[in-house]
Every structure is written in C-alpha cells, then in structure tokens.
Write an enzyme that holds these catalytic residues in place. Sequence first.
Site, PDB file in Angstrom:
ATOM      1  N   ASP A   1     -10.824 -16.708  13.181  1.00 62.16           N
ATOM      2  CA  ASP A   1     -10.256 -15.367  12.359  1.00 62.16           C
ATOM      3  C   ASP A   1      -8.841 -15.373  12.185  1.00 62.16           C
ATOM      4  O   ASP A   1      -8.400 -14.747  11.065  1.00 62.16           O
ATOM      5  CB  ASP A   1     -10.490 -14.023  13.419  1.00 62.16           C
ATOM      6  CG  ASP A   1     -10.352 -14.643  14.802  1.00 62.16           C
ATOM      7  OD1 ASP A   1      -9.855 -15.460  15.183  1.00 62.16           O
ATOM      8  OD2 ASP A   1     -10.512 -13.693  15.731  1.00 62.16           O
TER       9      ASP A   1
ATOM     10  N   ASP B   1     -17.500 -23.529   6.274  1.00 70.29           N
ATOM     11  CA  ASP B   1     -18.069 -22.634   5.107  1.00 70.29           C
ATOM     12  C   ASP B   1     -17.165 -21.332   4.809  1.00 70.29           C
ATOM     13  O   ASP B   1     -16.867 -20.907   3.664  1.00 70.29           O
ATOM     14  CB  ASP B   1     -19.280 -22.329   5.381  1.00 70.29           C
ATOM     15  CG  ASP B   1     -20.239 -21.637   4.479  1.00 70.29           C
ATOM     16  OD1 ASP B   1     -19.909 -21.848   3.296  1.00 70.29           O
ATOM     17  OD2 ASP B   1     -21.358 -21.202   4.628  1.00 70.29           O
TER      18      ASP B   1
ATOM     19  N   ASP C   1     -14.757 -20.417   1.207  1.00 70.72           N
ATOM     20  CA  ASP C   1     -15.386 -19.301   0.545  1.00 70.72           C
ATOM     21  C   ASP C   1     -14.209 -18.191   0.451  1.00 70.72           C
ATOM     22  O   ASP C   1     -13.848 -17.649  -0.501  1.00 70.72           O
ATOM     23  CB  ASP C   1     -16.526 -18.524   1.133  1.00 70.72           C
ATOM     24  CG  ASP C   1     -17.958 -19.299   0.509  1.00 70.72           C
ATOM     25  OD1 ASP C   1     -17.834 -19.985  -0.055  1.00 70.72           O
ATOM     26  OD2 ASP C   1     -19.023 -18.539   1.128  1.00 70.72           O
TER      27      ASP C   1
END
Length: 380
Positions: free
Chosen positions: A232, A256, A260
């Site tokens: 995070d 992933d 993104d």
Amino acid sequence: MRLSNTLPCPSRTSVGENRIVIGVLTGEGIGPEVVPLALSLLERITDVTGLEFELRHGGPIGKPAIEMHGTSLSDEVIDFSEQVFADGGALFCGAGGDRFVYDLRARFDLFCKFTPLRPHPPLRDCGAVRPDRLEAVDIIAVRENTGGLYLGEWSRQDSAEFGRVAHHGFGYRESQVARIVDVSARLAAERRGLVTMTTKPGGVPSISALWREIAHERCDAAGVRLEELEIDNAVYQLIADPRRFDVIVSPNMFGDVIADCGALLLGSRGMSYSGNFSPDGHGVFQTGHGAAHDLAGSDRANPVGQMLALAMMLRESFALDAPAAAIEAAVEEVLARGLRTPDVAGPGSRVMGTREFGRHVCDALSDGLSNRRATTHRAA
C-alpha cells in the site's frame, strides 16, 4: 540494455539465418483493432529494410475461446504456441480475459514479467500526475508470474453453518522467489543499483518473510541495494515520488497492482505494455490494459501500448534494436506533434481515432527508417 539479458538463459532468433516467426493471438474487445495496426508497422519495416516476418495467426483466447472450447486457453492455442516457440518465435497478444494470461504463464513457465514505466515527455501535461513529478522517471516493474494468489487451488461449497464458502490456497517456493529476485538484481546492477521489493508482512506474513529472506541474500550477493515497502505504501510512493524507484520486484498480485497503478505515470493504461518470459527466453508480449469492451468498434482505443509491445518484442526476442527504436521514435514524434487518441488528449492537441493515429505512426516510422538508412549510406 535488453531486459532479456537478465534472464537465466536468454535466447533469441538469429536474424538472417532463421525465420522471424511471430505468433499472433488477436484477442477480444479492442484487440482486433489495435493488434492489426501494430502489425502494420512490420510492413513498413519490411518495405524499408527488407526484413521479412512470418506471421502465424492462432485461435481465439479469453471469452471467445470459452464460448468455443469451454476454456480461455484451448489445446489448439497451446499447440500453436508450442510450435511458435519451437521455431524460435515469440507470441504477440491482444487482450484475453478470464484465466487466459494466468494459465498461459503457468503452462509455459513465463515466470518473469517486465513492465517499463517511462513517461513520455509530450504527455506530461495530459495525465493525472503533476508534470514535475514525472521528470527523469525510469522504472522497470518486475513481476513474478507463476506463484502466489493468482495460482494455487480454489473451491466453492455450501455449508449449513456458514452458507456459501469460497476457499483459495496459494504459496511460493524458494526457487520461484530466488529466480525472480536474481533477475531483478542483475537488472538493477546494470541500472542504478536499487531493488525495491513489495510485501505485506502483517497481512501475508509467511510469504512476505520468505521473500524478505531470499531477497536480502540474493541482492547482497549481487552487490545491489534492497529496500522493502509494504504494497500500500509502495503504490502511494509510486505516484507521490516515482523518481525514488529503479527496479521494483513483486509477488504476482502485488506486481499486477504496481503495473496498473504505474500506468498513471504514462498518462493512460492505453500506453502500458509488457513482456513475459520463460527462463530460456521464450517471450509473450502484450499491452497493460484489458479488452476494453466498451471501446470496441468505436475507433477510440489507444494503439500505442500494442505498438510499443511490438517494439519490445523486436528488441528482446529478435535483437532487432534499430527497428524497435524506430517504432518508439515514431510514436514519440506523433505524440510530440500533438496528435492524440481521446484518452491522452491535452491542451491544444488534435484528437483523432484509432485508425488515423495508427496511420500517422506508420508514416513517421517509414520516414524515420528511410532517413536512418540514407544517413547510414552517406556515412559508408
């Protein structure tokens, strides 16, 4: 440098002695629009350089394959891919949904995914990130593809006590972690010497501890610095201070997320692309965006990610550095002229459709290759 040089056993077709074999899986959604546009660049390369490419077209993938074969990765496509690899070729893919990418990676041990995150100067005022944050950003996100949350075992059952219950078990082996960290360390050693690893010790304690132990051992042995960020915080820092990063290595799902989120640095997911590699260098090249079914047929899709995936394939799988660089330069030139698809439109830009934008890149590529060839001849 070529990213594939950091693989355990990089291998490439020897251009001039063997065929340049490209297996094409067009995919679904906007795939039938952007994949042919990217492949049209090969025609311009052939016209100017004389290089010849053997394009082989495979069957459906993703949801169309499910409708036809009951699975997103059919035996037909597996056999097709095996033959392409056996002939020294690479796979060039459009978007394929459901479990296609995960099953393909598991089937061919495509353990390593490279996602370059280098903002394009002409687009610095077009995205969500402040332009001053994008100066000198050059990141390679390295993702482990064959373990973790996206693989493993899962099931559904009905329970009298708990109602509907879903189960998913997954893990990592030492060998899986070691080989992806080794690739990242070798890559960082050729760049700025920093590997950032994403983990989540409180949420995924055993896997995070395994990654930490192995990463410290391998990075110390390679003589590169290692920092660890919880996923995070890593995502936050990627946008708040992207210049701090060099090589980011991540477990499957975290990788992933990083790729993104990193597309925000590029201005659009339509600009994102990647290459997936097996230990011996077999490559599968794709965009970083999904099928975008809502854009299909509208002539509004951004083909740049697919074009840059093609350039990556030429460089990494076939050692065709000059044509790859020419594609990248052609894209940059068209963007610098203010020609844009809607997703990266900015102040004063000329917005156009997918096909028209693609024609401009094709023309810029032809001009660039011709000018380079003329310069080379004069120098000789």
